[in-house]
Design a protein around this motif. Structure first.
Motif, PDB file in Angstrom:
ATOM      1  N   LYS A 181      21.701  33.291  32.448  1.00  0.00           N
ATOM      2  CA  LYS A 181      22.360  33.299  31.133  1.00  0.00           C
ATOM      3  C   LYS A 181      22.403  31.891  30.519  1.00  0.00           C
ATOM      4  CE  LYS A 181      25.206  37.382  31.923  1.00  0.00           C
ATOM      5  NZ  LYS A 181      25.032  37.464  33.425  1.00  0.00           N
ATOM      6  N   ASN A 236      21.329  32.996  38.055  1.00  0.00           N
ATOM      7  CA  ASN A 236      21.939  33.632  36.899  1.00  0.00           C
ATOM      8  C   ASN A 236      21.249  33.008  35.697  1.00  0.00           C
ATOM      9  OD1 ASN A 236      23.706  33.950  34.596  1.00  0.00           O
ATOM     10  ND2 ASN A 236      25.272  34.679  36.034  1.00  0.00           N
ATOM     11  N   ASN A 253      36.782  36.686  27.536  1.00  0.00           N
ATOM     12  CA  ASN A 253      35.431  36.896  28.085  1.00  0.00           C
ATOM     13  C   ASN A 253      34.942  38.294  27.697  1.00  0.00           C
ATOM     14  OD1 ASN A 253      35.947  34.499  29.366  1.00  0.00           O
ATOM     15  ND2 ASN A 253      35.512  35.239  31.438  1.00  0.00           N
ATOM     16  N   TRP A 277      39.062  33.178  40.923  1.00  0.00           N
ATOM     17  CA  TRP A 277      37.977  33.921  40.261  1.00  0.00           C
ATOM     18  C   TRP A 277      38.051  35.389  40.672  1.00  0.00           C
ATOM     19  CZ3 TRP A 277      33.490  36.741  41.346  1.00  0.00           C
ATOM     20  CH2 TRP A 277      32.515  36.795  40.327  1.00  0.00           C
ATOM     21  N   GLN A 278      38.296  36.240  39.703  1.00  0.00           N
ATOM     22  CA  GLN A 278      38.342  37.700  39.880  1.00  0.00           C
ATOM     23  C   GLN A 278      39.315  38.090  41.003  1.00  0.00           C
ATOM     24  OE1 GLN A 278      34.391  39.395  39.642  1.00  0.00           O
ATOM     25  NE2 GLN A 278      34.050  38.531  37.608  1.00  0.00           N
ATOM     26  N   ARG A 325      22.078  37.349  42.299  1.00  0.00           N
ATOM     27  CA  ARG A 325      21.089  37.538  41.231  1.00  0.00           C
ATOM     28  C   ARG A 325      19.678  37.613  41.814  1.00  0.00           C
ATOM     29  NH1 ARG A 325      24.279  38.905  36.839  1.00  0.00           N
ATOM     30  NH2 ARG A 325      26.277  37.881  37.184  1.00  0.00           N
ATOM     31  N   GLU A 342      39.085  35.982  34.839  1.00  0.00           N
ATOM     32  CA  GLU A 342      38.731  37.416  34.988  1.00  0.00           C
ATOM     33  C   GLU A 342      39.439  38.082  36.159  1.00  0.00           C
ATOM     34  OE1 GLU A 342      34.410  37.604  32.828  1.00  0.00           O
ATOM     35  OE2 GLU A 342      34.538  38.128  34.963  1.00  0.00           O
ATOM     36  N   GLU A 347      33.630  33.288  27.319  1.00  0.00           N
ATOM     37  CA  GLU A 347      32.344  33.719  27.868  1.00  0.00           C
ATOM     38  C   GLU A 347      31.744  34.811  26.978  1.00  0.00           C
ATOM     39  OE1 GLU A 347      33.488  33.231  32.604  1.00  0.00           O
ATOM     40  OE2 GLU A 347      31.889  34.644  32.031  1.00  0.00           O
ATOM     41  N   HIS A 363      33.949  27.172  37.648  1.00  0.00           N
ATOM     42  CA  HIS A 363      35.272  27.771  37.644  1.00  0.00           C
ATOM     43  C   HIS A 363      36.189  26.963  38.542  1.00  0.00           C
ATOM     44  CE1 HIS A 363      34.041  31.414  35.573  1.00  0.00           C
ATOM     45  NE2 HIS A 363      33.025  31.531  36.371  1.00  0.00           N
ATOM     46  N   PHE A 379      21.981  28.821  36.722  1.00  0.00           N
ATOM     47  CA  PHE A 379      22.545  28.305  37.977  1.00  0.00           C
ATOM     48  C   PHE A 379      22.288  29.286  39.104  1.00  0.00           C
ATOM     49  CE2 PHE A 379      25.635  30.920  35.849  1.00  0.00           C
ATOM     50  CZ  PHE A 379      26.281  31.632  36.873  1.00  0.00           C
ATOM     51  N   TYR A 419      26.276  43.308  29.020  1.00  0.00           N
ATOM     52  CA  TYR A 419      26.826  44.265  29.997  1.00  0.00           C
ATOM     53  C   TYR A 419      27.300  45.534  29.295  1.00  0.00           C
ATOM     54  CZ  TYR A 419      26.851  40.611  33.601  1.00  0.00           C
ATOM     55  OH  TYR A 419      26.474  39.628  34.489  1.00  0.00           O
ATOM     56  N   ASP A 433      30.110  34.578  41.907  1.00  0.00           N
ATOM     57  CA  ASP A 433      28.799  34.614  41.240  1.00  0.00           C
ATOM     58  C   ASP A 433      28.311  33.190  41.046  1.00  0.00           C
ATOM     59  OD1 ASP A 433      27.529  35.610  37.970  1.00  0.00           O
ATOM     60  OD2 ASP A 433      26.518  35.421  39.915  1.00  0.00           O
ATOM     61  N   TRP A 440      28.481  31.634  27.898  1.00  0.00           N
ATOM     62  CA  TRP A 440      28.068  31.606  29.317  1.00  0.00           C
ATOM     63  C   TRP A 440      26.541  31.568  29.345  1.00  0.00           C
ATOM     64  CZ3 TRP A 440      30.989  30.497  33.343  1.00  0.00           C
ATOM     65  CH2 TRP A 440      30.433  30.616  34.624  1.00  0.00           C
TER      66      TRP A 440
HETATM   67  C1  GCU Z   1      31.664  36.606  34.475  1.00  0.00           C
HETATM   68  C2  GCU Z   1      32.148  35.449  35.293  1.00  0.00           C
HETATM   69  C3  GCU Z   1      31.080  34.449  35.552  1.00  0.00           C
HETATM   70  C4  GCU Z   1      29.777  35.177  35.787  1.00  0.00           C
HETATM   71  C5  GCU Z   1      29.406  35.843  34.481  1.00  0.00           C
HETATM   72  C6  GCU Z   1      28.123  36.647  34.597  1.00  0.00           C
HETATM   73  O1  GCU Z   1      32.222  36.709  33.335  1.00  0.00           O
HETATM   74  O2  GCU Z   1      33.279  34.796  34.829  1.00  0.00           O
HETATM   75  O3  GCU Z   1      31.454  33.700  36.667  1.00  0.00           O
HETATM   76  O4  GCU Z   1      28.770  34.331  36.216  1.00  0.00           O
HETATM   77  O5  GCU Z   1      30.389  36.753  34.115  1.00  0.00           O
HETATM   78  O6  GCU Z   1      28.235  37.812  34.903  1.00  0.00           O
HETATM   79  O7  GCU Z   1      27.071  36.090  34.367  1.00  0.00           O
END
Ligand code: GCU
Length: 619
Positions: free
Chosen positions: A590, A588, A494, A398-399, A578, A437, A523, A373, A573, A500, A195, A568
Motif C-alpha cells: 500500500k 504490504n 481508519n 495494535w488490534q 502478505r 484498530e 488510514e 505503530h 514494508f 477492503y 501486519d 496507509w
Molecule cells: C490496518 C492496520 C495496518 C495494516 C493496514 C493494512 O488498518 O492498522 O497496520 O497494515 O490496515 O491492512 O494494510
C-alpha cells in the motif's frame, strides 16, 4: 456468570490506574543522544538459542544466570567438560541492527539470540561516579548481564531502557552479554498477530554512560500551556529531575539565545520545577522549526552534571474541531510510515535511513507523519524537529491485545511512560496515540480510557489520539459511535473504502457522522505493485491505487471536522502476512513508494493535493 466476570474485570481495570501509580518504572535517562557516552555499537558476537532456548530459560521458565551469561570458554584440549558455547569464536552481528536482514538463515527467525562483546573501562570512573548501559531498543524481551552479573530485564521492542552497572564494572576489560527474545506472545504488546515484520535484535544504539552520583535523568522544558494560547507569551515552564539528589539541590537552566538564565531547586522527590520568562522566543512550526540550545546543570566541581539539548517551543491544542499550533488552525498533510529502511530494508537504525525517509516526506509536500505503530528510532523525532515535520507517536497496542489482564495494562503504562519520557521535549511530537484498530468492547474501552488518562497525567500539554476502525458503514452512511472516542482529543479514522470494502467510487457518496472533534483520516489506501499498470479498476495496479485516492479525496473533503490525512502508507514494508507471489512477495504494497524507492502514480496525486492544499482545510 459472564456478566459477573465482565463486572469483575471492569472493576479490576477501573482500579488499575491507582495500582500502577505506585509502580516504579525502569530507569530511563533522557537526552542520552546529547550526552558524552562510550558508544558500544559495532560488531557483537552472537549465538542462536533455538526454542525452547535452554541457555536462557530454565526448565521452570526462570532466567538462567548460569548459562551463556557466564561467557566461559570451552576446555577444548583438556580439563573438565564445561559449557558448550564460545562467544569469542562466534560470528558477529552489527549493532544497531536487526538480525533478520544480516544473516540469511535468520531471516524468518523469531526466537532467542545471545549477543556478547568486550569493552574497556578507561579511565577508571572517579569515586562516586555511576555508570549505566543505555539500550535504545531491543525487540522484544531482553536480559542483560555485565561481567556475568544480571543487571536488568526489559520487555518491549520499541522503547529505550537503562541498566545501572556501577557495582559490576571494573577497570580495564569488561564484557556484556544480552539475550534478546523476539518470540511473539499473546500477552505481549503487540500481541501475536501483526501486519509488519517482527525484526529481532538490538535494533538501536547501545552505549555506556557515566554520570555523577546525583544526575539529571529526566527534564521537561516547554512553553507554558495555560487554558488558552497567549500570543507573544515567552513563559517557559517545566522541571528538571535530579536522581538521588538531596532536597534543596540547585539546578541551573540556560538558554542563551532566549536570554534565559535561571535556577531551580529540587524538592524531596528530586524534581526542581521552574517558571521563567524568556527575553524573546521564536516559536517552533513547520515554517520555522526553531530549536534552542538548552543547558541544564547541577552539582559542583567533579560531581557536576550538565546536558545541552536542542529544544523547540510551541503550543499545540484542540479548540472544538480545530487543531491549533501556536494559536493558528492547521491541517496535517501527512502519511504513515513504518520503521522499514528504504532501499536496504530492515529496521531503520541510522542517519541515512532517516534522511531518505524525510526526503520522501519533503517531496510529498508533507508537514506531518504518523510513526506507525510504535515509537521509532529517536533519530526520526530529531529529524522532524529539525525539518519542521509534525509527528504522531504511538505505542503498539495494535488490534487484539489481552485487554482483560491487569499485568498487560502495566506493560502498556510502562511503554507509554518510556515513549513520553524519551520524546516529551520534542516540539515536533504533537500527538500521543495509545492504540490502533482495537475491538469495540467494554473491557477494551475501560483499558484504553485509563491509558489515555494516564497519558494526559504524564503530559497535559499534548492532545491524545488513537486510530479507530470501529465506524459502522451501512450503504453510504458511515457512523462512528465508539465510546472510546469520548476519551480522545483527536479522532483517528481508519477506513479502506475502495480496497477492503466496496468500490473506489462508493467513497463519493459517503456521508460520515463523526464526533465533534478534530478528525484525522489516519488510514486509507490500496495495494499496487510499482510498475504494475492497467485500468483504474484493475486491482494491484498503480492506476487503481491512484483511483482510490482520487475518490477518497472527494469523500474526505466533505468531512467538516477533517484536520489531517495520513494515508496507509508512505513506503511498501515487509509483512509476514502478505504472500501473493509476484505481487506482494512478503510486502504490504500500500506504499506510495516501493521499498526500492520507485514513486507510484498516487504519490504524485497526493503530492499535488498537498502542494495546492486541495485536500482538507484547517477550519
Ligand atoms: C490496518 C492496520 C495496518 C495494516 C493496514 C493494512 O488498518 O492498522 O497496520 O497494515 O490496515 O491492512 O494494510
Amino acid at each position: 456468570m459472564i456478566r459477573s466476570a465482565l463486572r469483575l474485570t471492569l472493576a479490576l481495570l477501573a482500579l488499575a490506574p491507582a495500582v500502577l501509580a505506585q509502580t516504579s518504572f525502569q530507569t530511563l535517562l533522557v537526552g542520552i543522544d546529547h550526552r558524552t557516552v562510550t558508544n558500544l555499537d559495532g560488531d557483537w558476537h552472537y549465538l542462536v538459542d533455538q526454542s525452547p532456548a535452554p541457555a536462557l530459560y530454565t526448565g521452570n521458565g526462570q532466567i538462567n544466570d548460569r548459562g551463556y551469561a557466564q561467557n566461559t570458554h570451552p576446555n577444548i584440549s583438556n580439563g573438565p567438560h564445561n559449557g558448550e558455547y564460545d562467544f569469542s569464536t562466534a560470528p558477529t552481528l552489527h549493532v544497531p541492527g536487526d538480525w533478520n536482514t544480516q544473516v540469511p538463515q535468520l531471516f524468518n527467525y523469531e526466537g532467542v539470540v545471545w549477543y556478547q562483546r568486550d569493552f574497556d573501562v578507561q579511565p577508571i570512573p572517579k569515586p562516586g561516579t555511576r555508570a549505566f548501559l543505555h539500550i535504545g531498543a531491543a525487540n522484544y524481551r531482553s536480559h542483560v548481564w555485565v561481567n556475568a552479573k544480571r543487571v536488568c530485564d526489559h520487555e518491549g521492542g520499541y522503547t529505550p531502557f537503562d541498566c545501572e552497572v556501577t557495582s559490576v564494572l571494573h577497570p580495564g576489560s569488561n564484557f556484556v552479554v544480552i539475550a534478546v527474545d523476539a518470540t511473539r506472545m499473546i500477552d505481549g504488546i503487540p500481541s501475536v498477530g501483526i501486519d509488519w515484520f517482527n525484526y529481532g535484535g538490538l535494533t538501536r544504539d547501545v552505549s555506556l554512560v557515566t554520570v555523577p552520583a546525583a544526575f539529571i535523568d529526566d527534564y521537561d522544558v516547554h512553553l507554558a500551556h495555560g487554558p488558552a494560547f497567549q500570543p507573544g507569551s515567552t513563559e517557559l515552564t517545566g522541571y528538571i529531575h535530579v536522581l538521588d539528589a538531596p532536597a534543596g539541590t540547585p539546578v541551573t537552566i540556560d538558554i542563551p539565545e532566549a536570554g534565559v538564565h535561571t535556577t531551580a531547586t529540587t524538592g524531596a522527590d528530586g524534581r526542581a520545577p521552574f517558571d521563567v520568562k524568556a527575553a524573546s522566543l521564536t516559536l517552533w512550526s513547520p515554517e520555522s522549526p526553531k530549536l534552542y540550545k538548552v543547558t541544564l546543570t547541577t552539582g559542583t566541581a567533579d560531581q557536576r552534571d550538565s546536558i545541552t539539548d536542542d529544544i523547540g517551543f510551541r503550543d499545540i491544542r484542540v479548540d472544538g474541531t480545530r487543531i491549533l499550533l501556536n494559536g493558528k488552525p492547521i491541517f496535517l498533510s501527512g502519511a504513515n510510515m513504518h520503521a522499514e529502511a528504504p532501499i536496504r530494508g530492515g529496521r531503520v537504525d541510522n542517519d541515512q535511513d532517516v534522511a531518505t525517509i524525510f526526503s520522501y516526506l519533503k517531496d510529498l509536500n508533507a508537514n506531518f507523519v504518523r510513526l506507525a505503530h510504535y515509537p521509532q528510532d529517536e533519530r526520526m523525532e530529531r529529524a522532524a524537529d529539525r525539518d519542521g515535520i509534525m509527528v504522531w507517536s504511538e505505542i503498539p497496542l495494535w488490534q487484539h491485545i489481552s485487554f482483560d489482564k491487569p499485568e498487560v495494562y502495566a506493560k502498556a503504562v510502562a511503554m507509554l511512560n518510556e515513549m513520553v519520557r524519551r520524546d516529551r521535549n520534542k516540539a515536533s511530537v504533537i500527538l500521543w496515540s495509545v492504540s490502533n484498530e482495537t475491538p469495540n468492547n467494554p473491557i477494551r474501552t475501560q483499558f484504553l480510557t485509563n491509558l489515555a488518562n494516564e497519558a494526559r497525567r504524564l503530559d497535559p500539554t499534548r492532545p491524545i489520539t488513537s486510530a479507530l476502525n470501529t465506524a459502522h458503514i451501512e450503504g453510504s452512511a458511515g457512523t462512528l459511535t465508539d465510546p472510546f472516542a469520548n476519551a480522545l482529543d483527536v479522532i483517528g479514522l481508519n477506513q479502506y473504502i475502495g480496497w477492503y470494502t466496496g468500490q473506489p467510487e462508493d467513497a463519493d457518496t459517503m456521508q460520515w457522522t463523526l464526533p465533534q472533534k478534530p478528525v484525522i483520516a489516519s488510514e486509507f489506501g490500496a495495494e499496487a505493485k510499482a510498475g504494475n499498470h492497467g485500468a483504474v479498476n484493475d486491482r494491484w495496479t498503480e492506476e487503481q491505487q491512484n483511483y482510490v485516492y482520487q475518490h477518497q479525496f472527494v469523500m474526505l473533503n466533505k468531512i467538516p471536522q477533517l484536520r489531517g490525512t495520513t494515508p496507509w502508507i508512505l513506503m511498501d514494508f515487509r509483512s509476514p502476512t502478505r504472500n501473493i507471489p509476484k505481487l506482494q512477495d512478503g510486502y504490504n504494497r500500500k506504499g506510495l513508494i516501493s521499498e526500492d524507492g520507485k514513486k507510484k502514480a498516487a504519490f504524485f496525486t497526493l503530492q499535488q493535493a498537498y502542494k495546492d492544499h486541495t485536500l482538507g482545510k484547517p477550519e
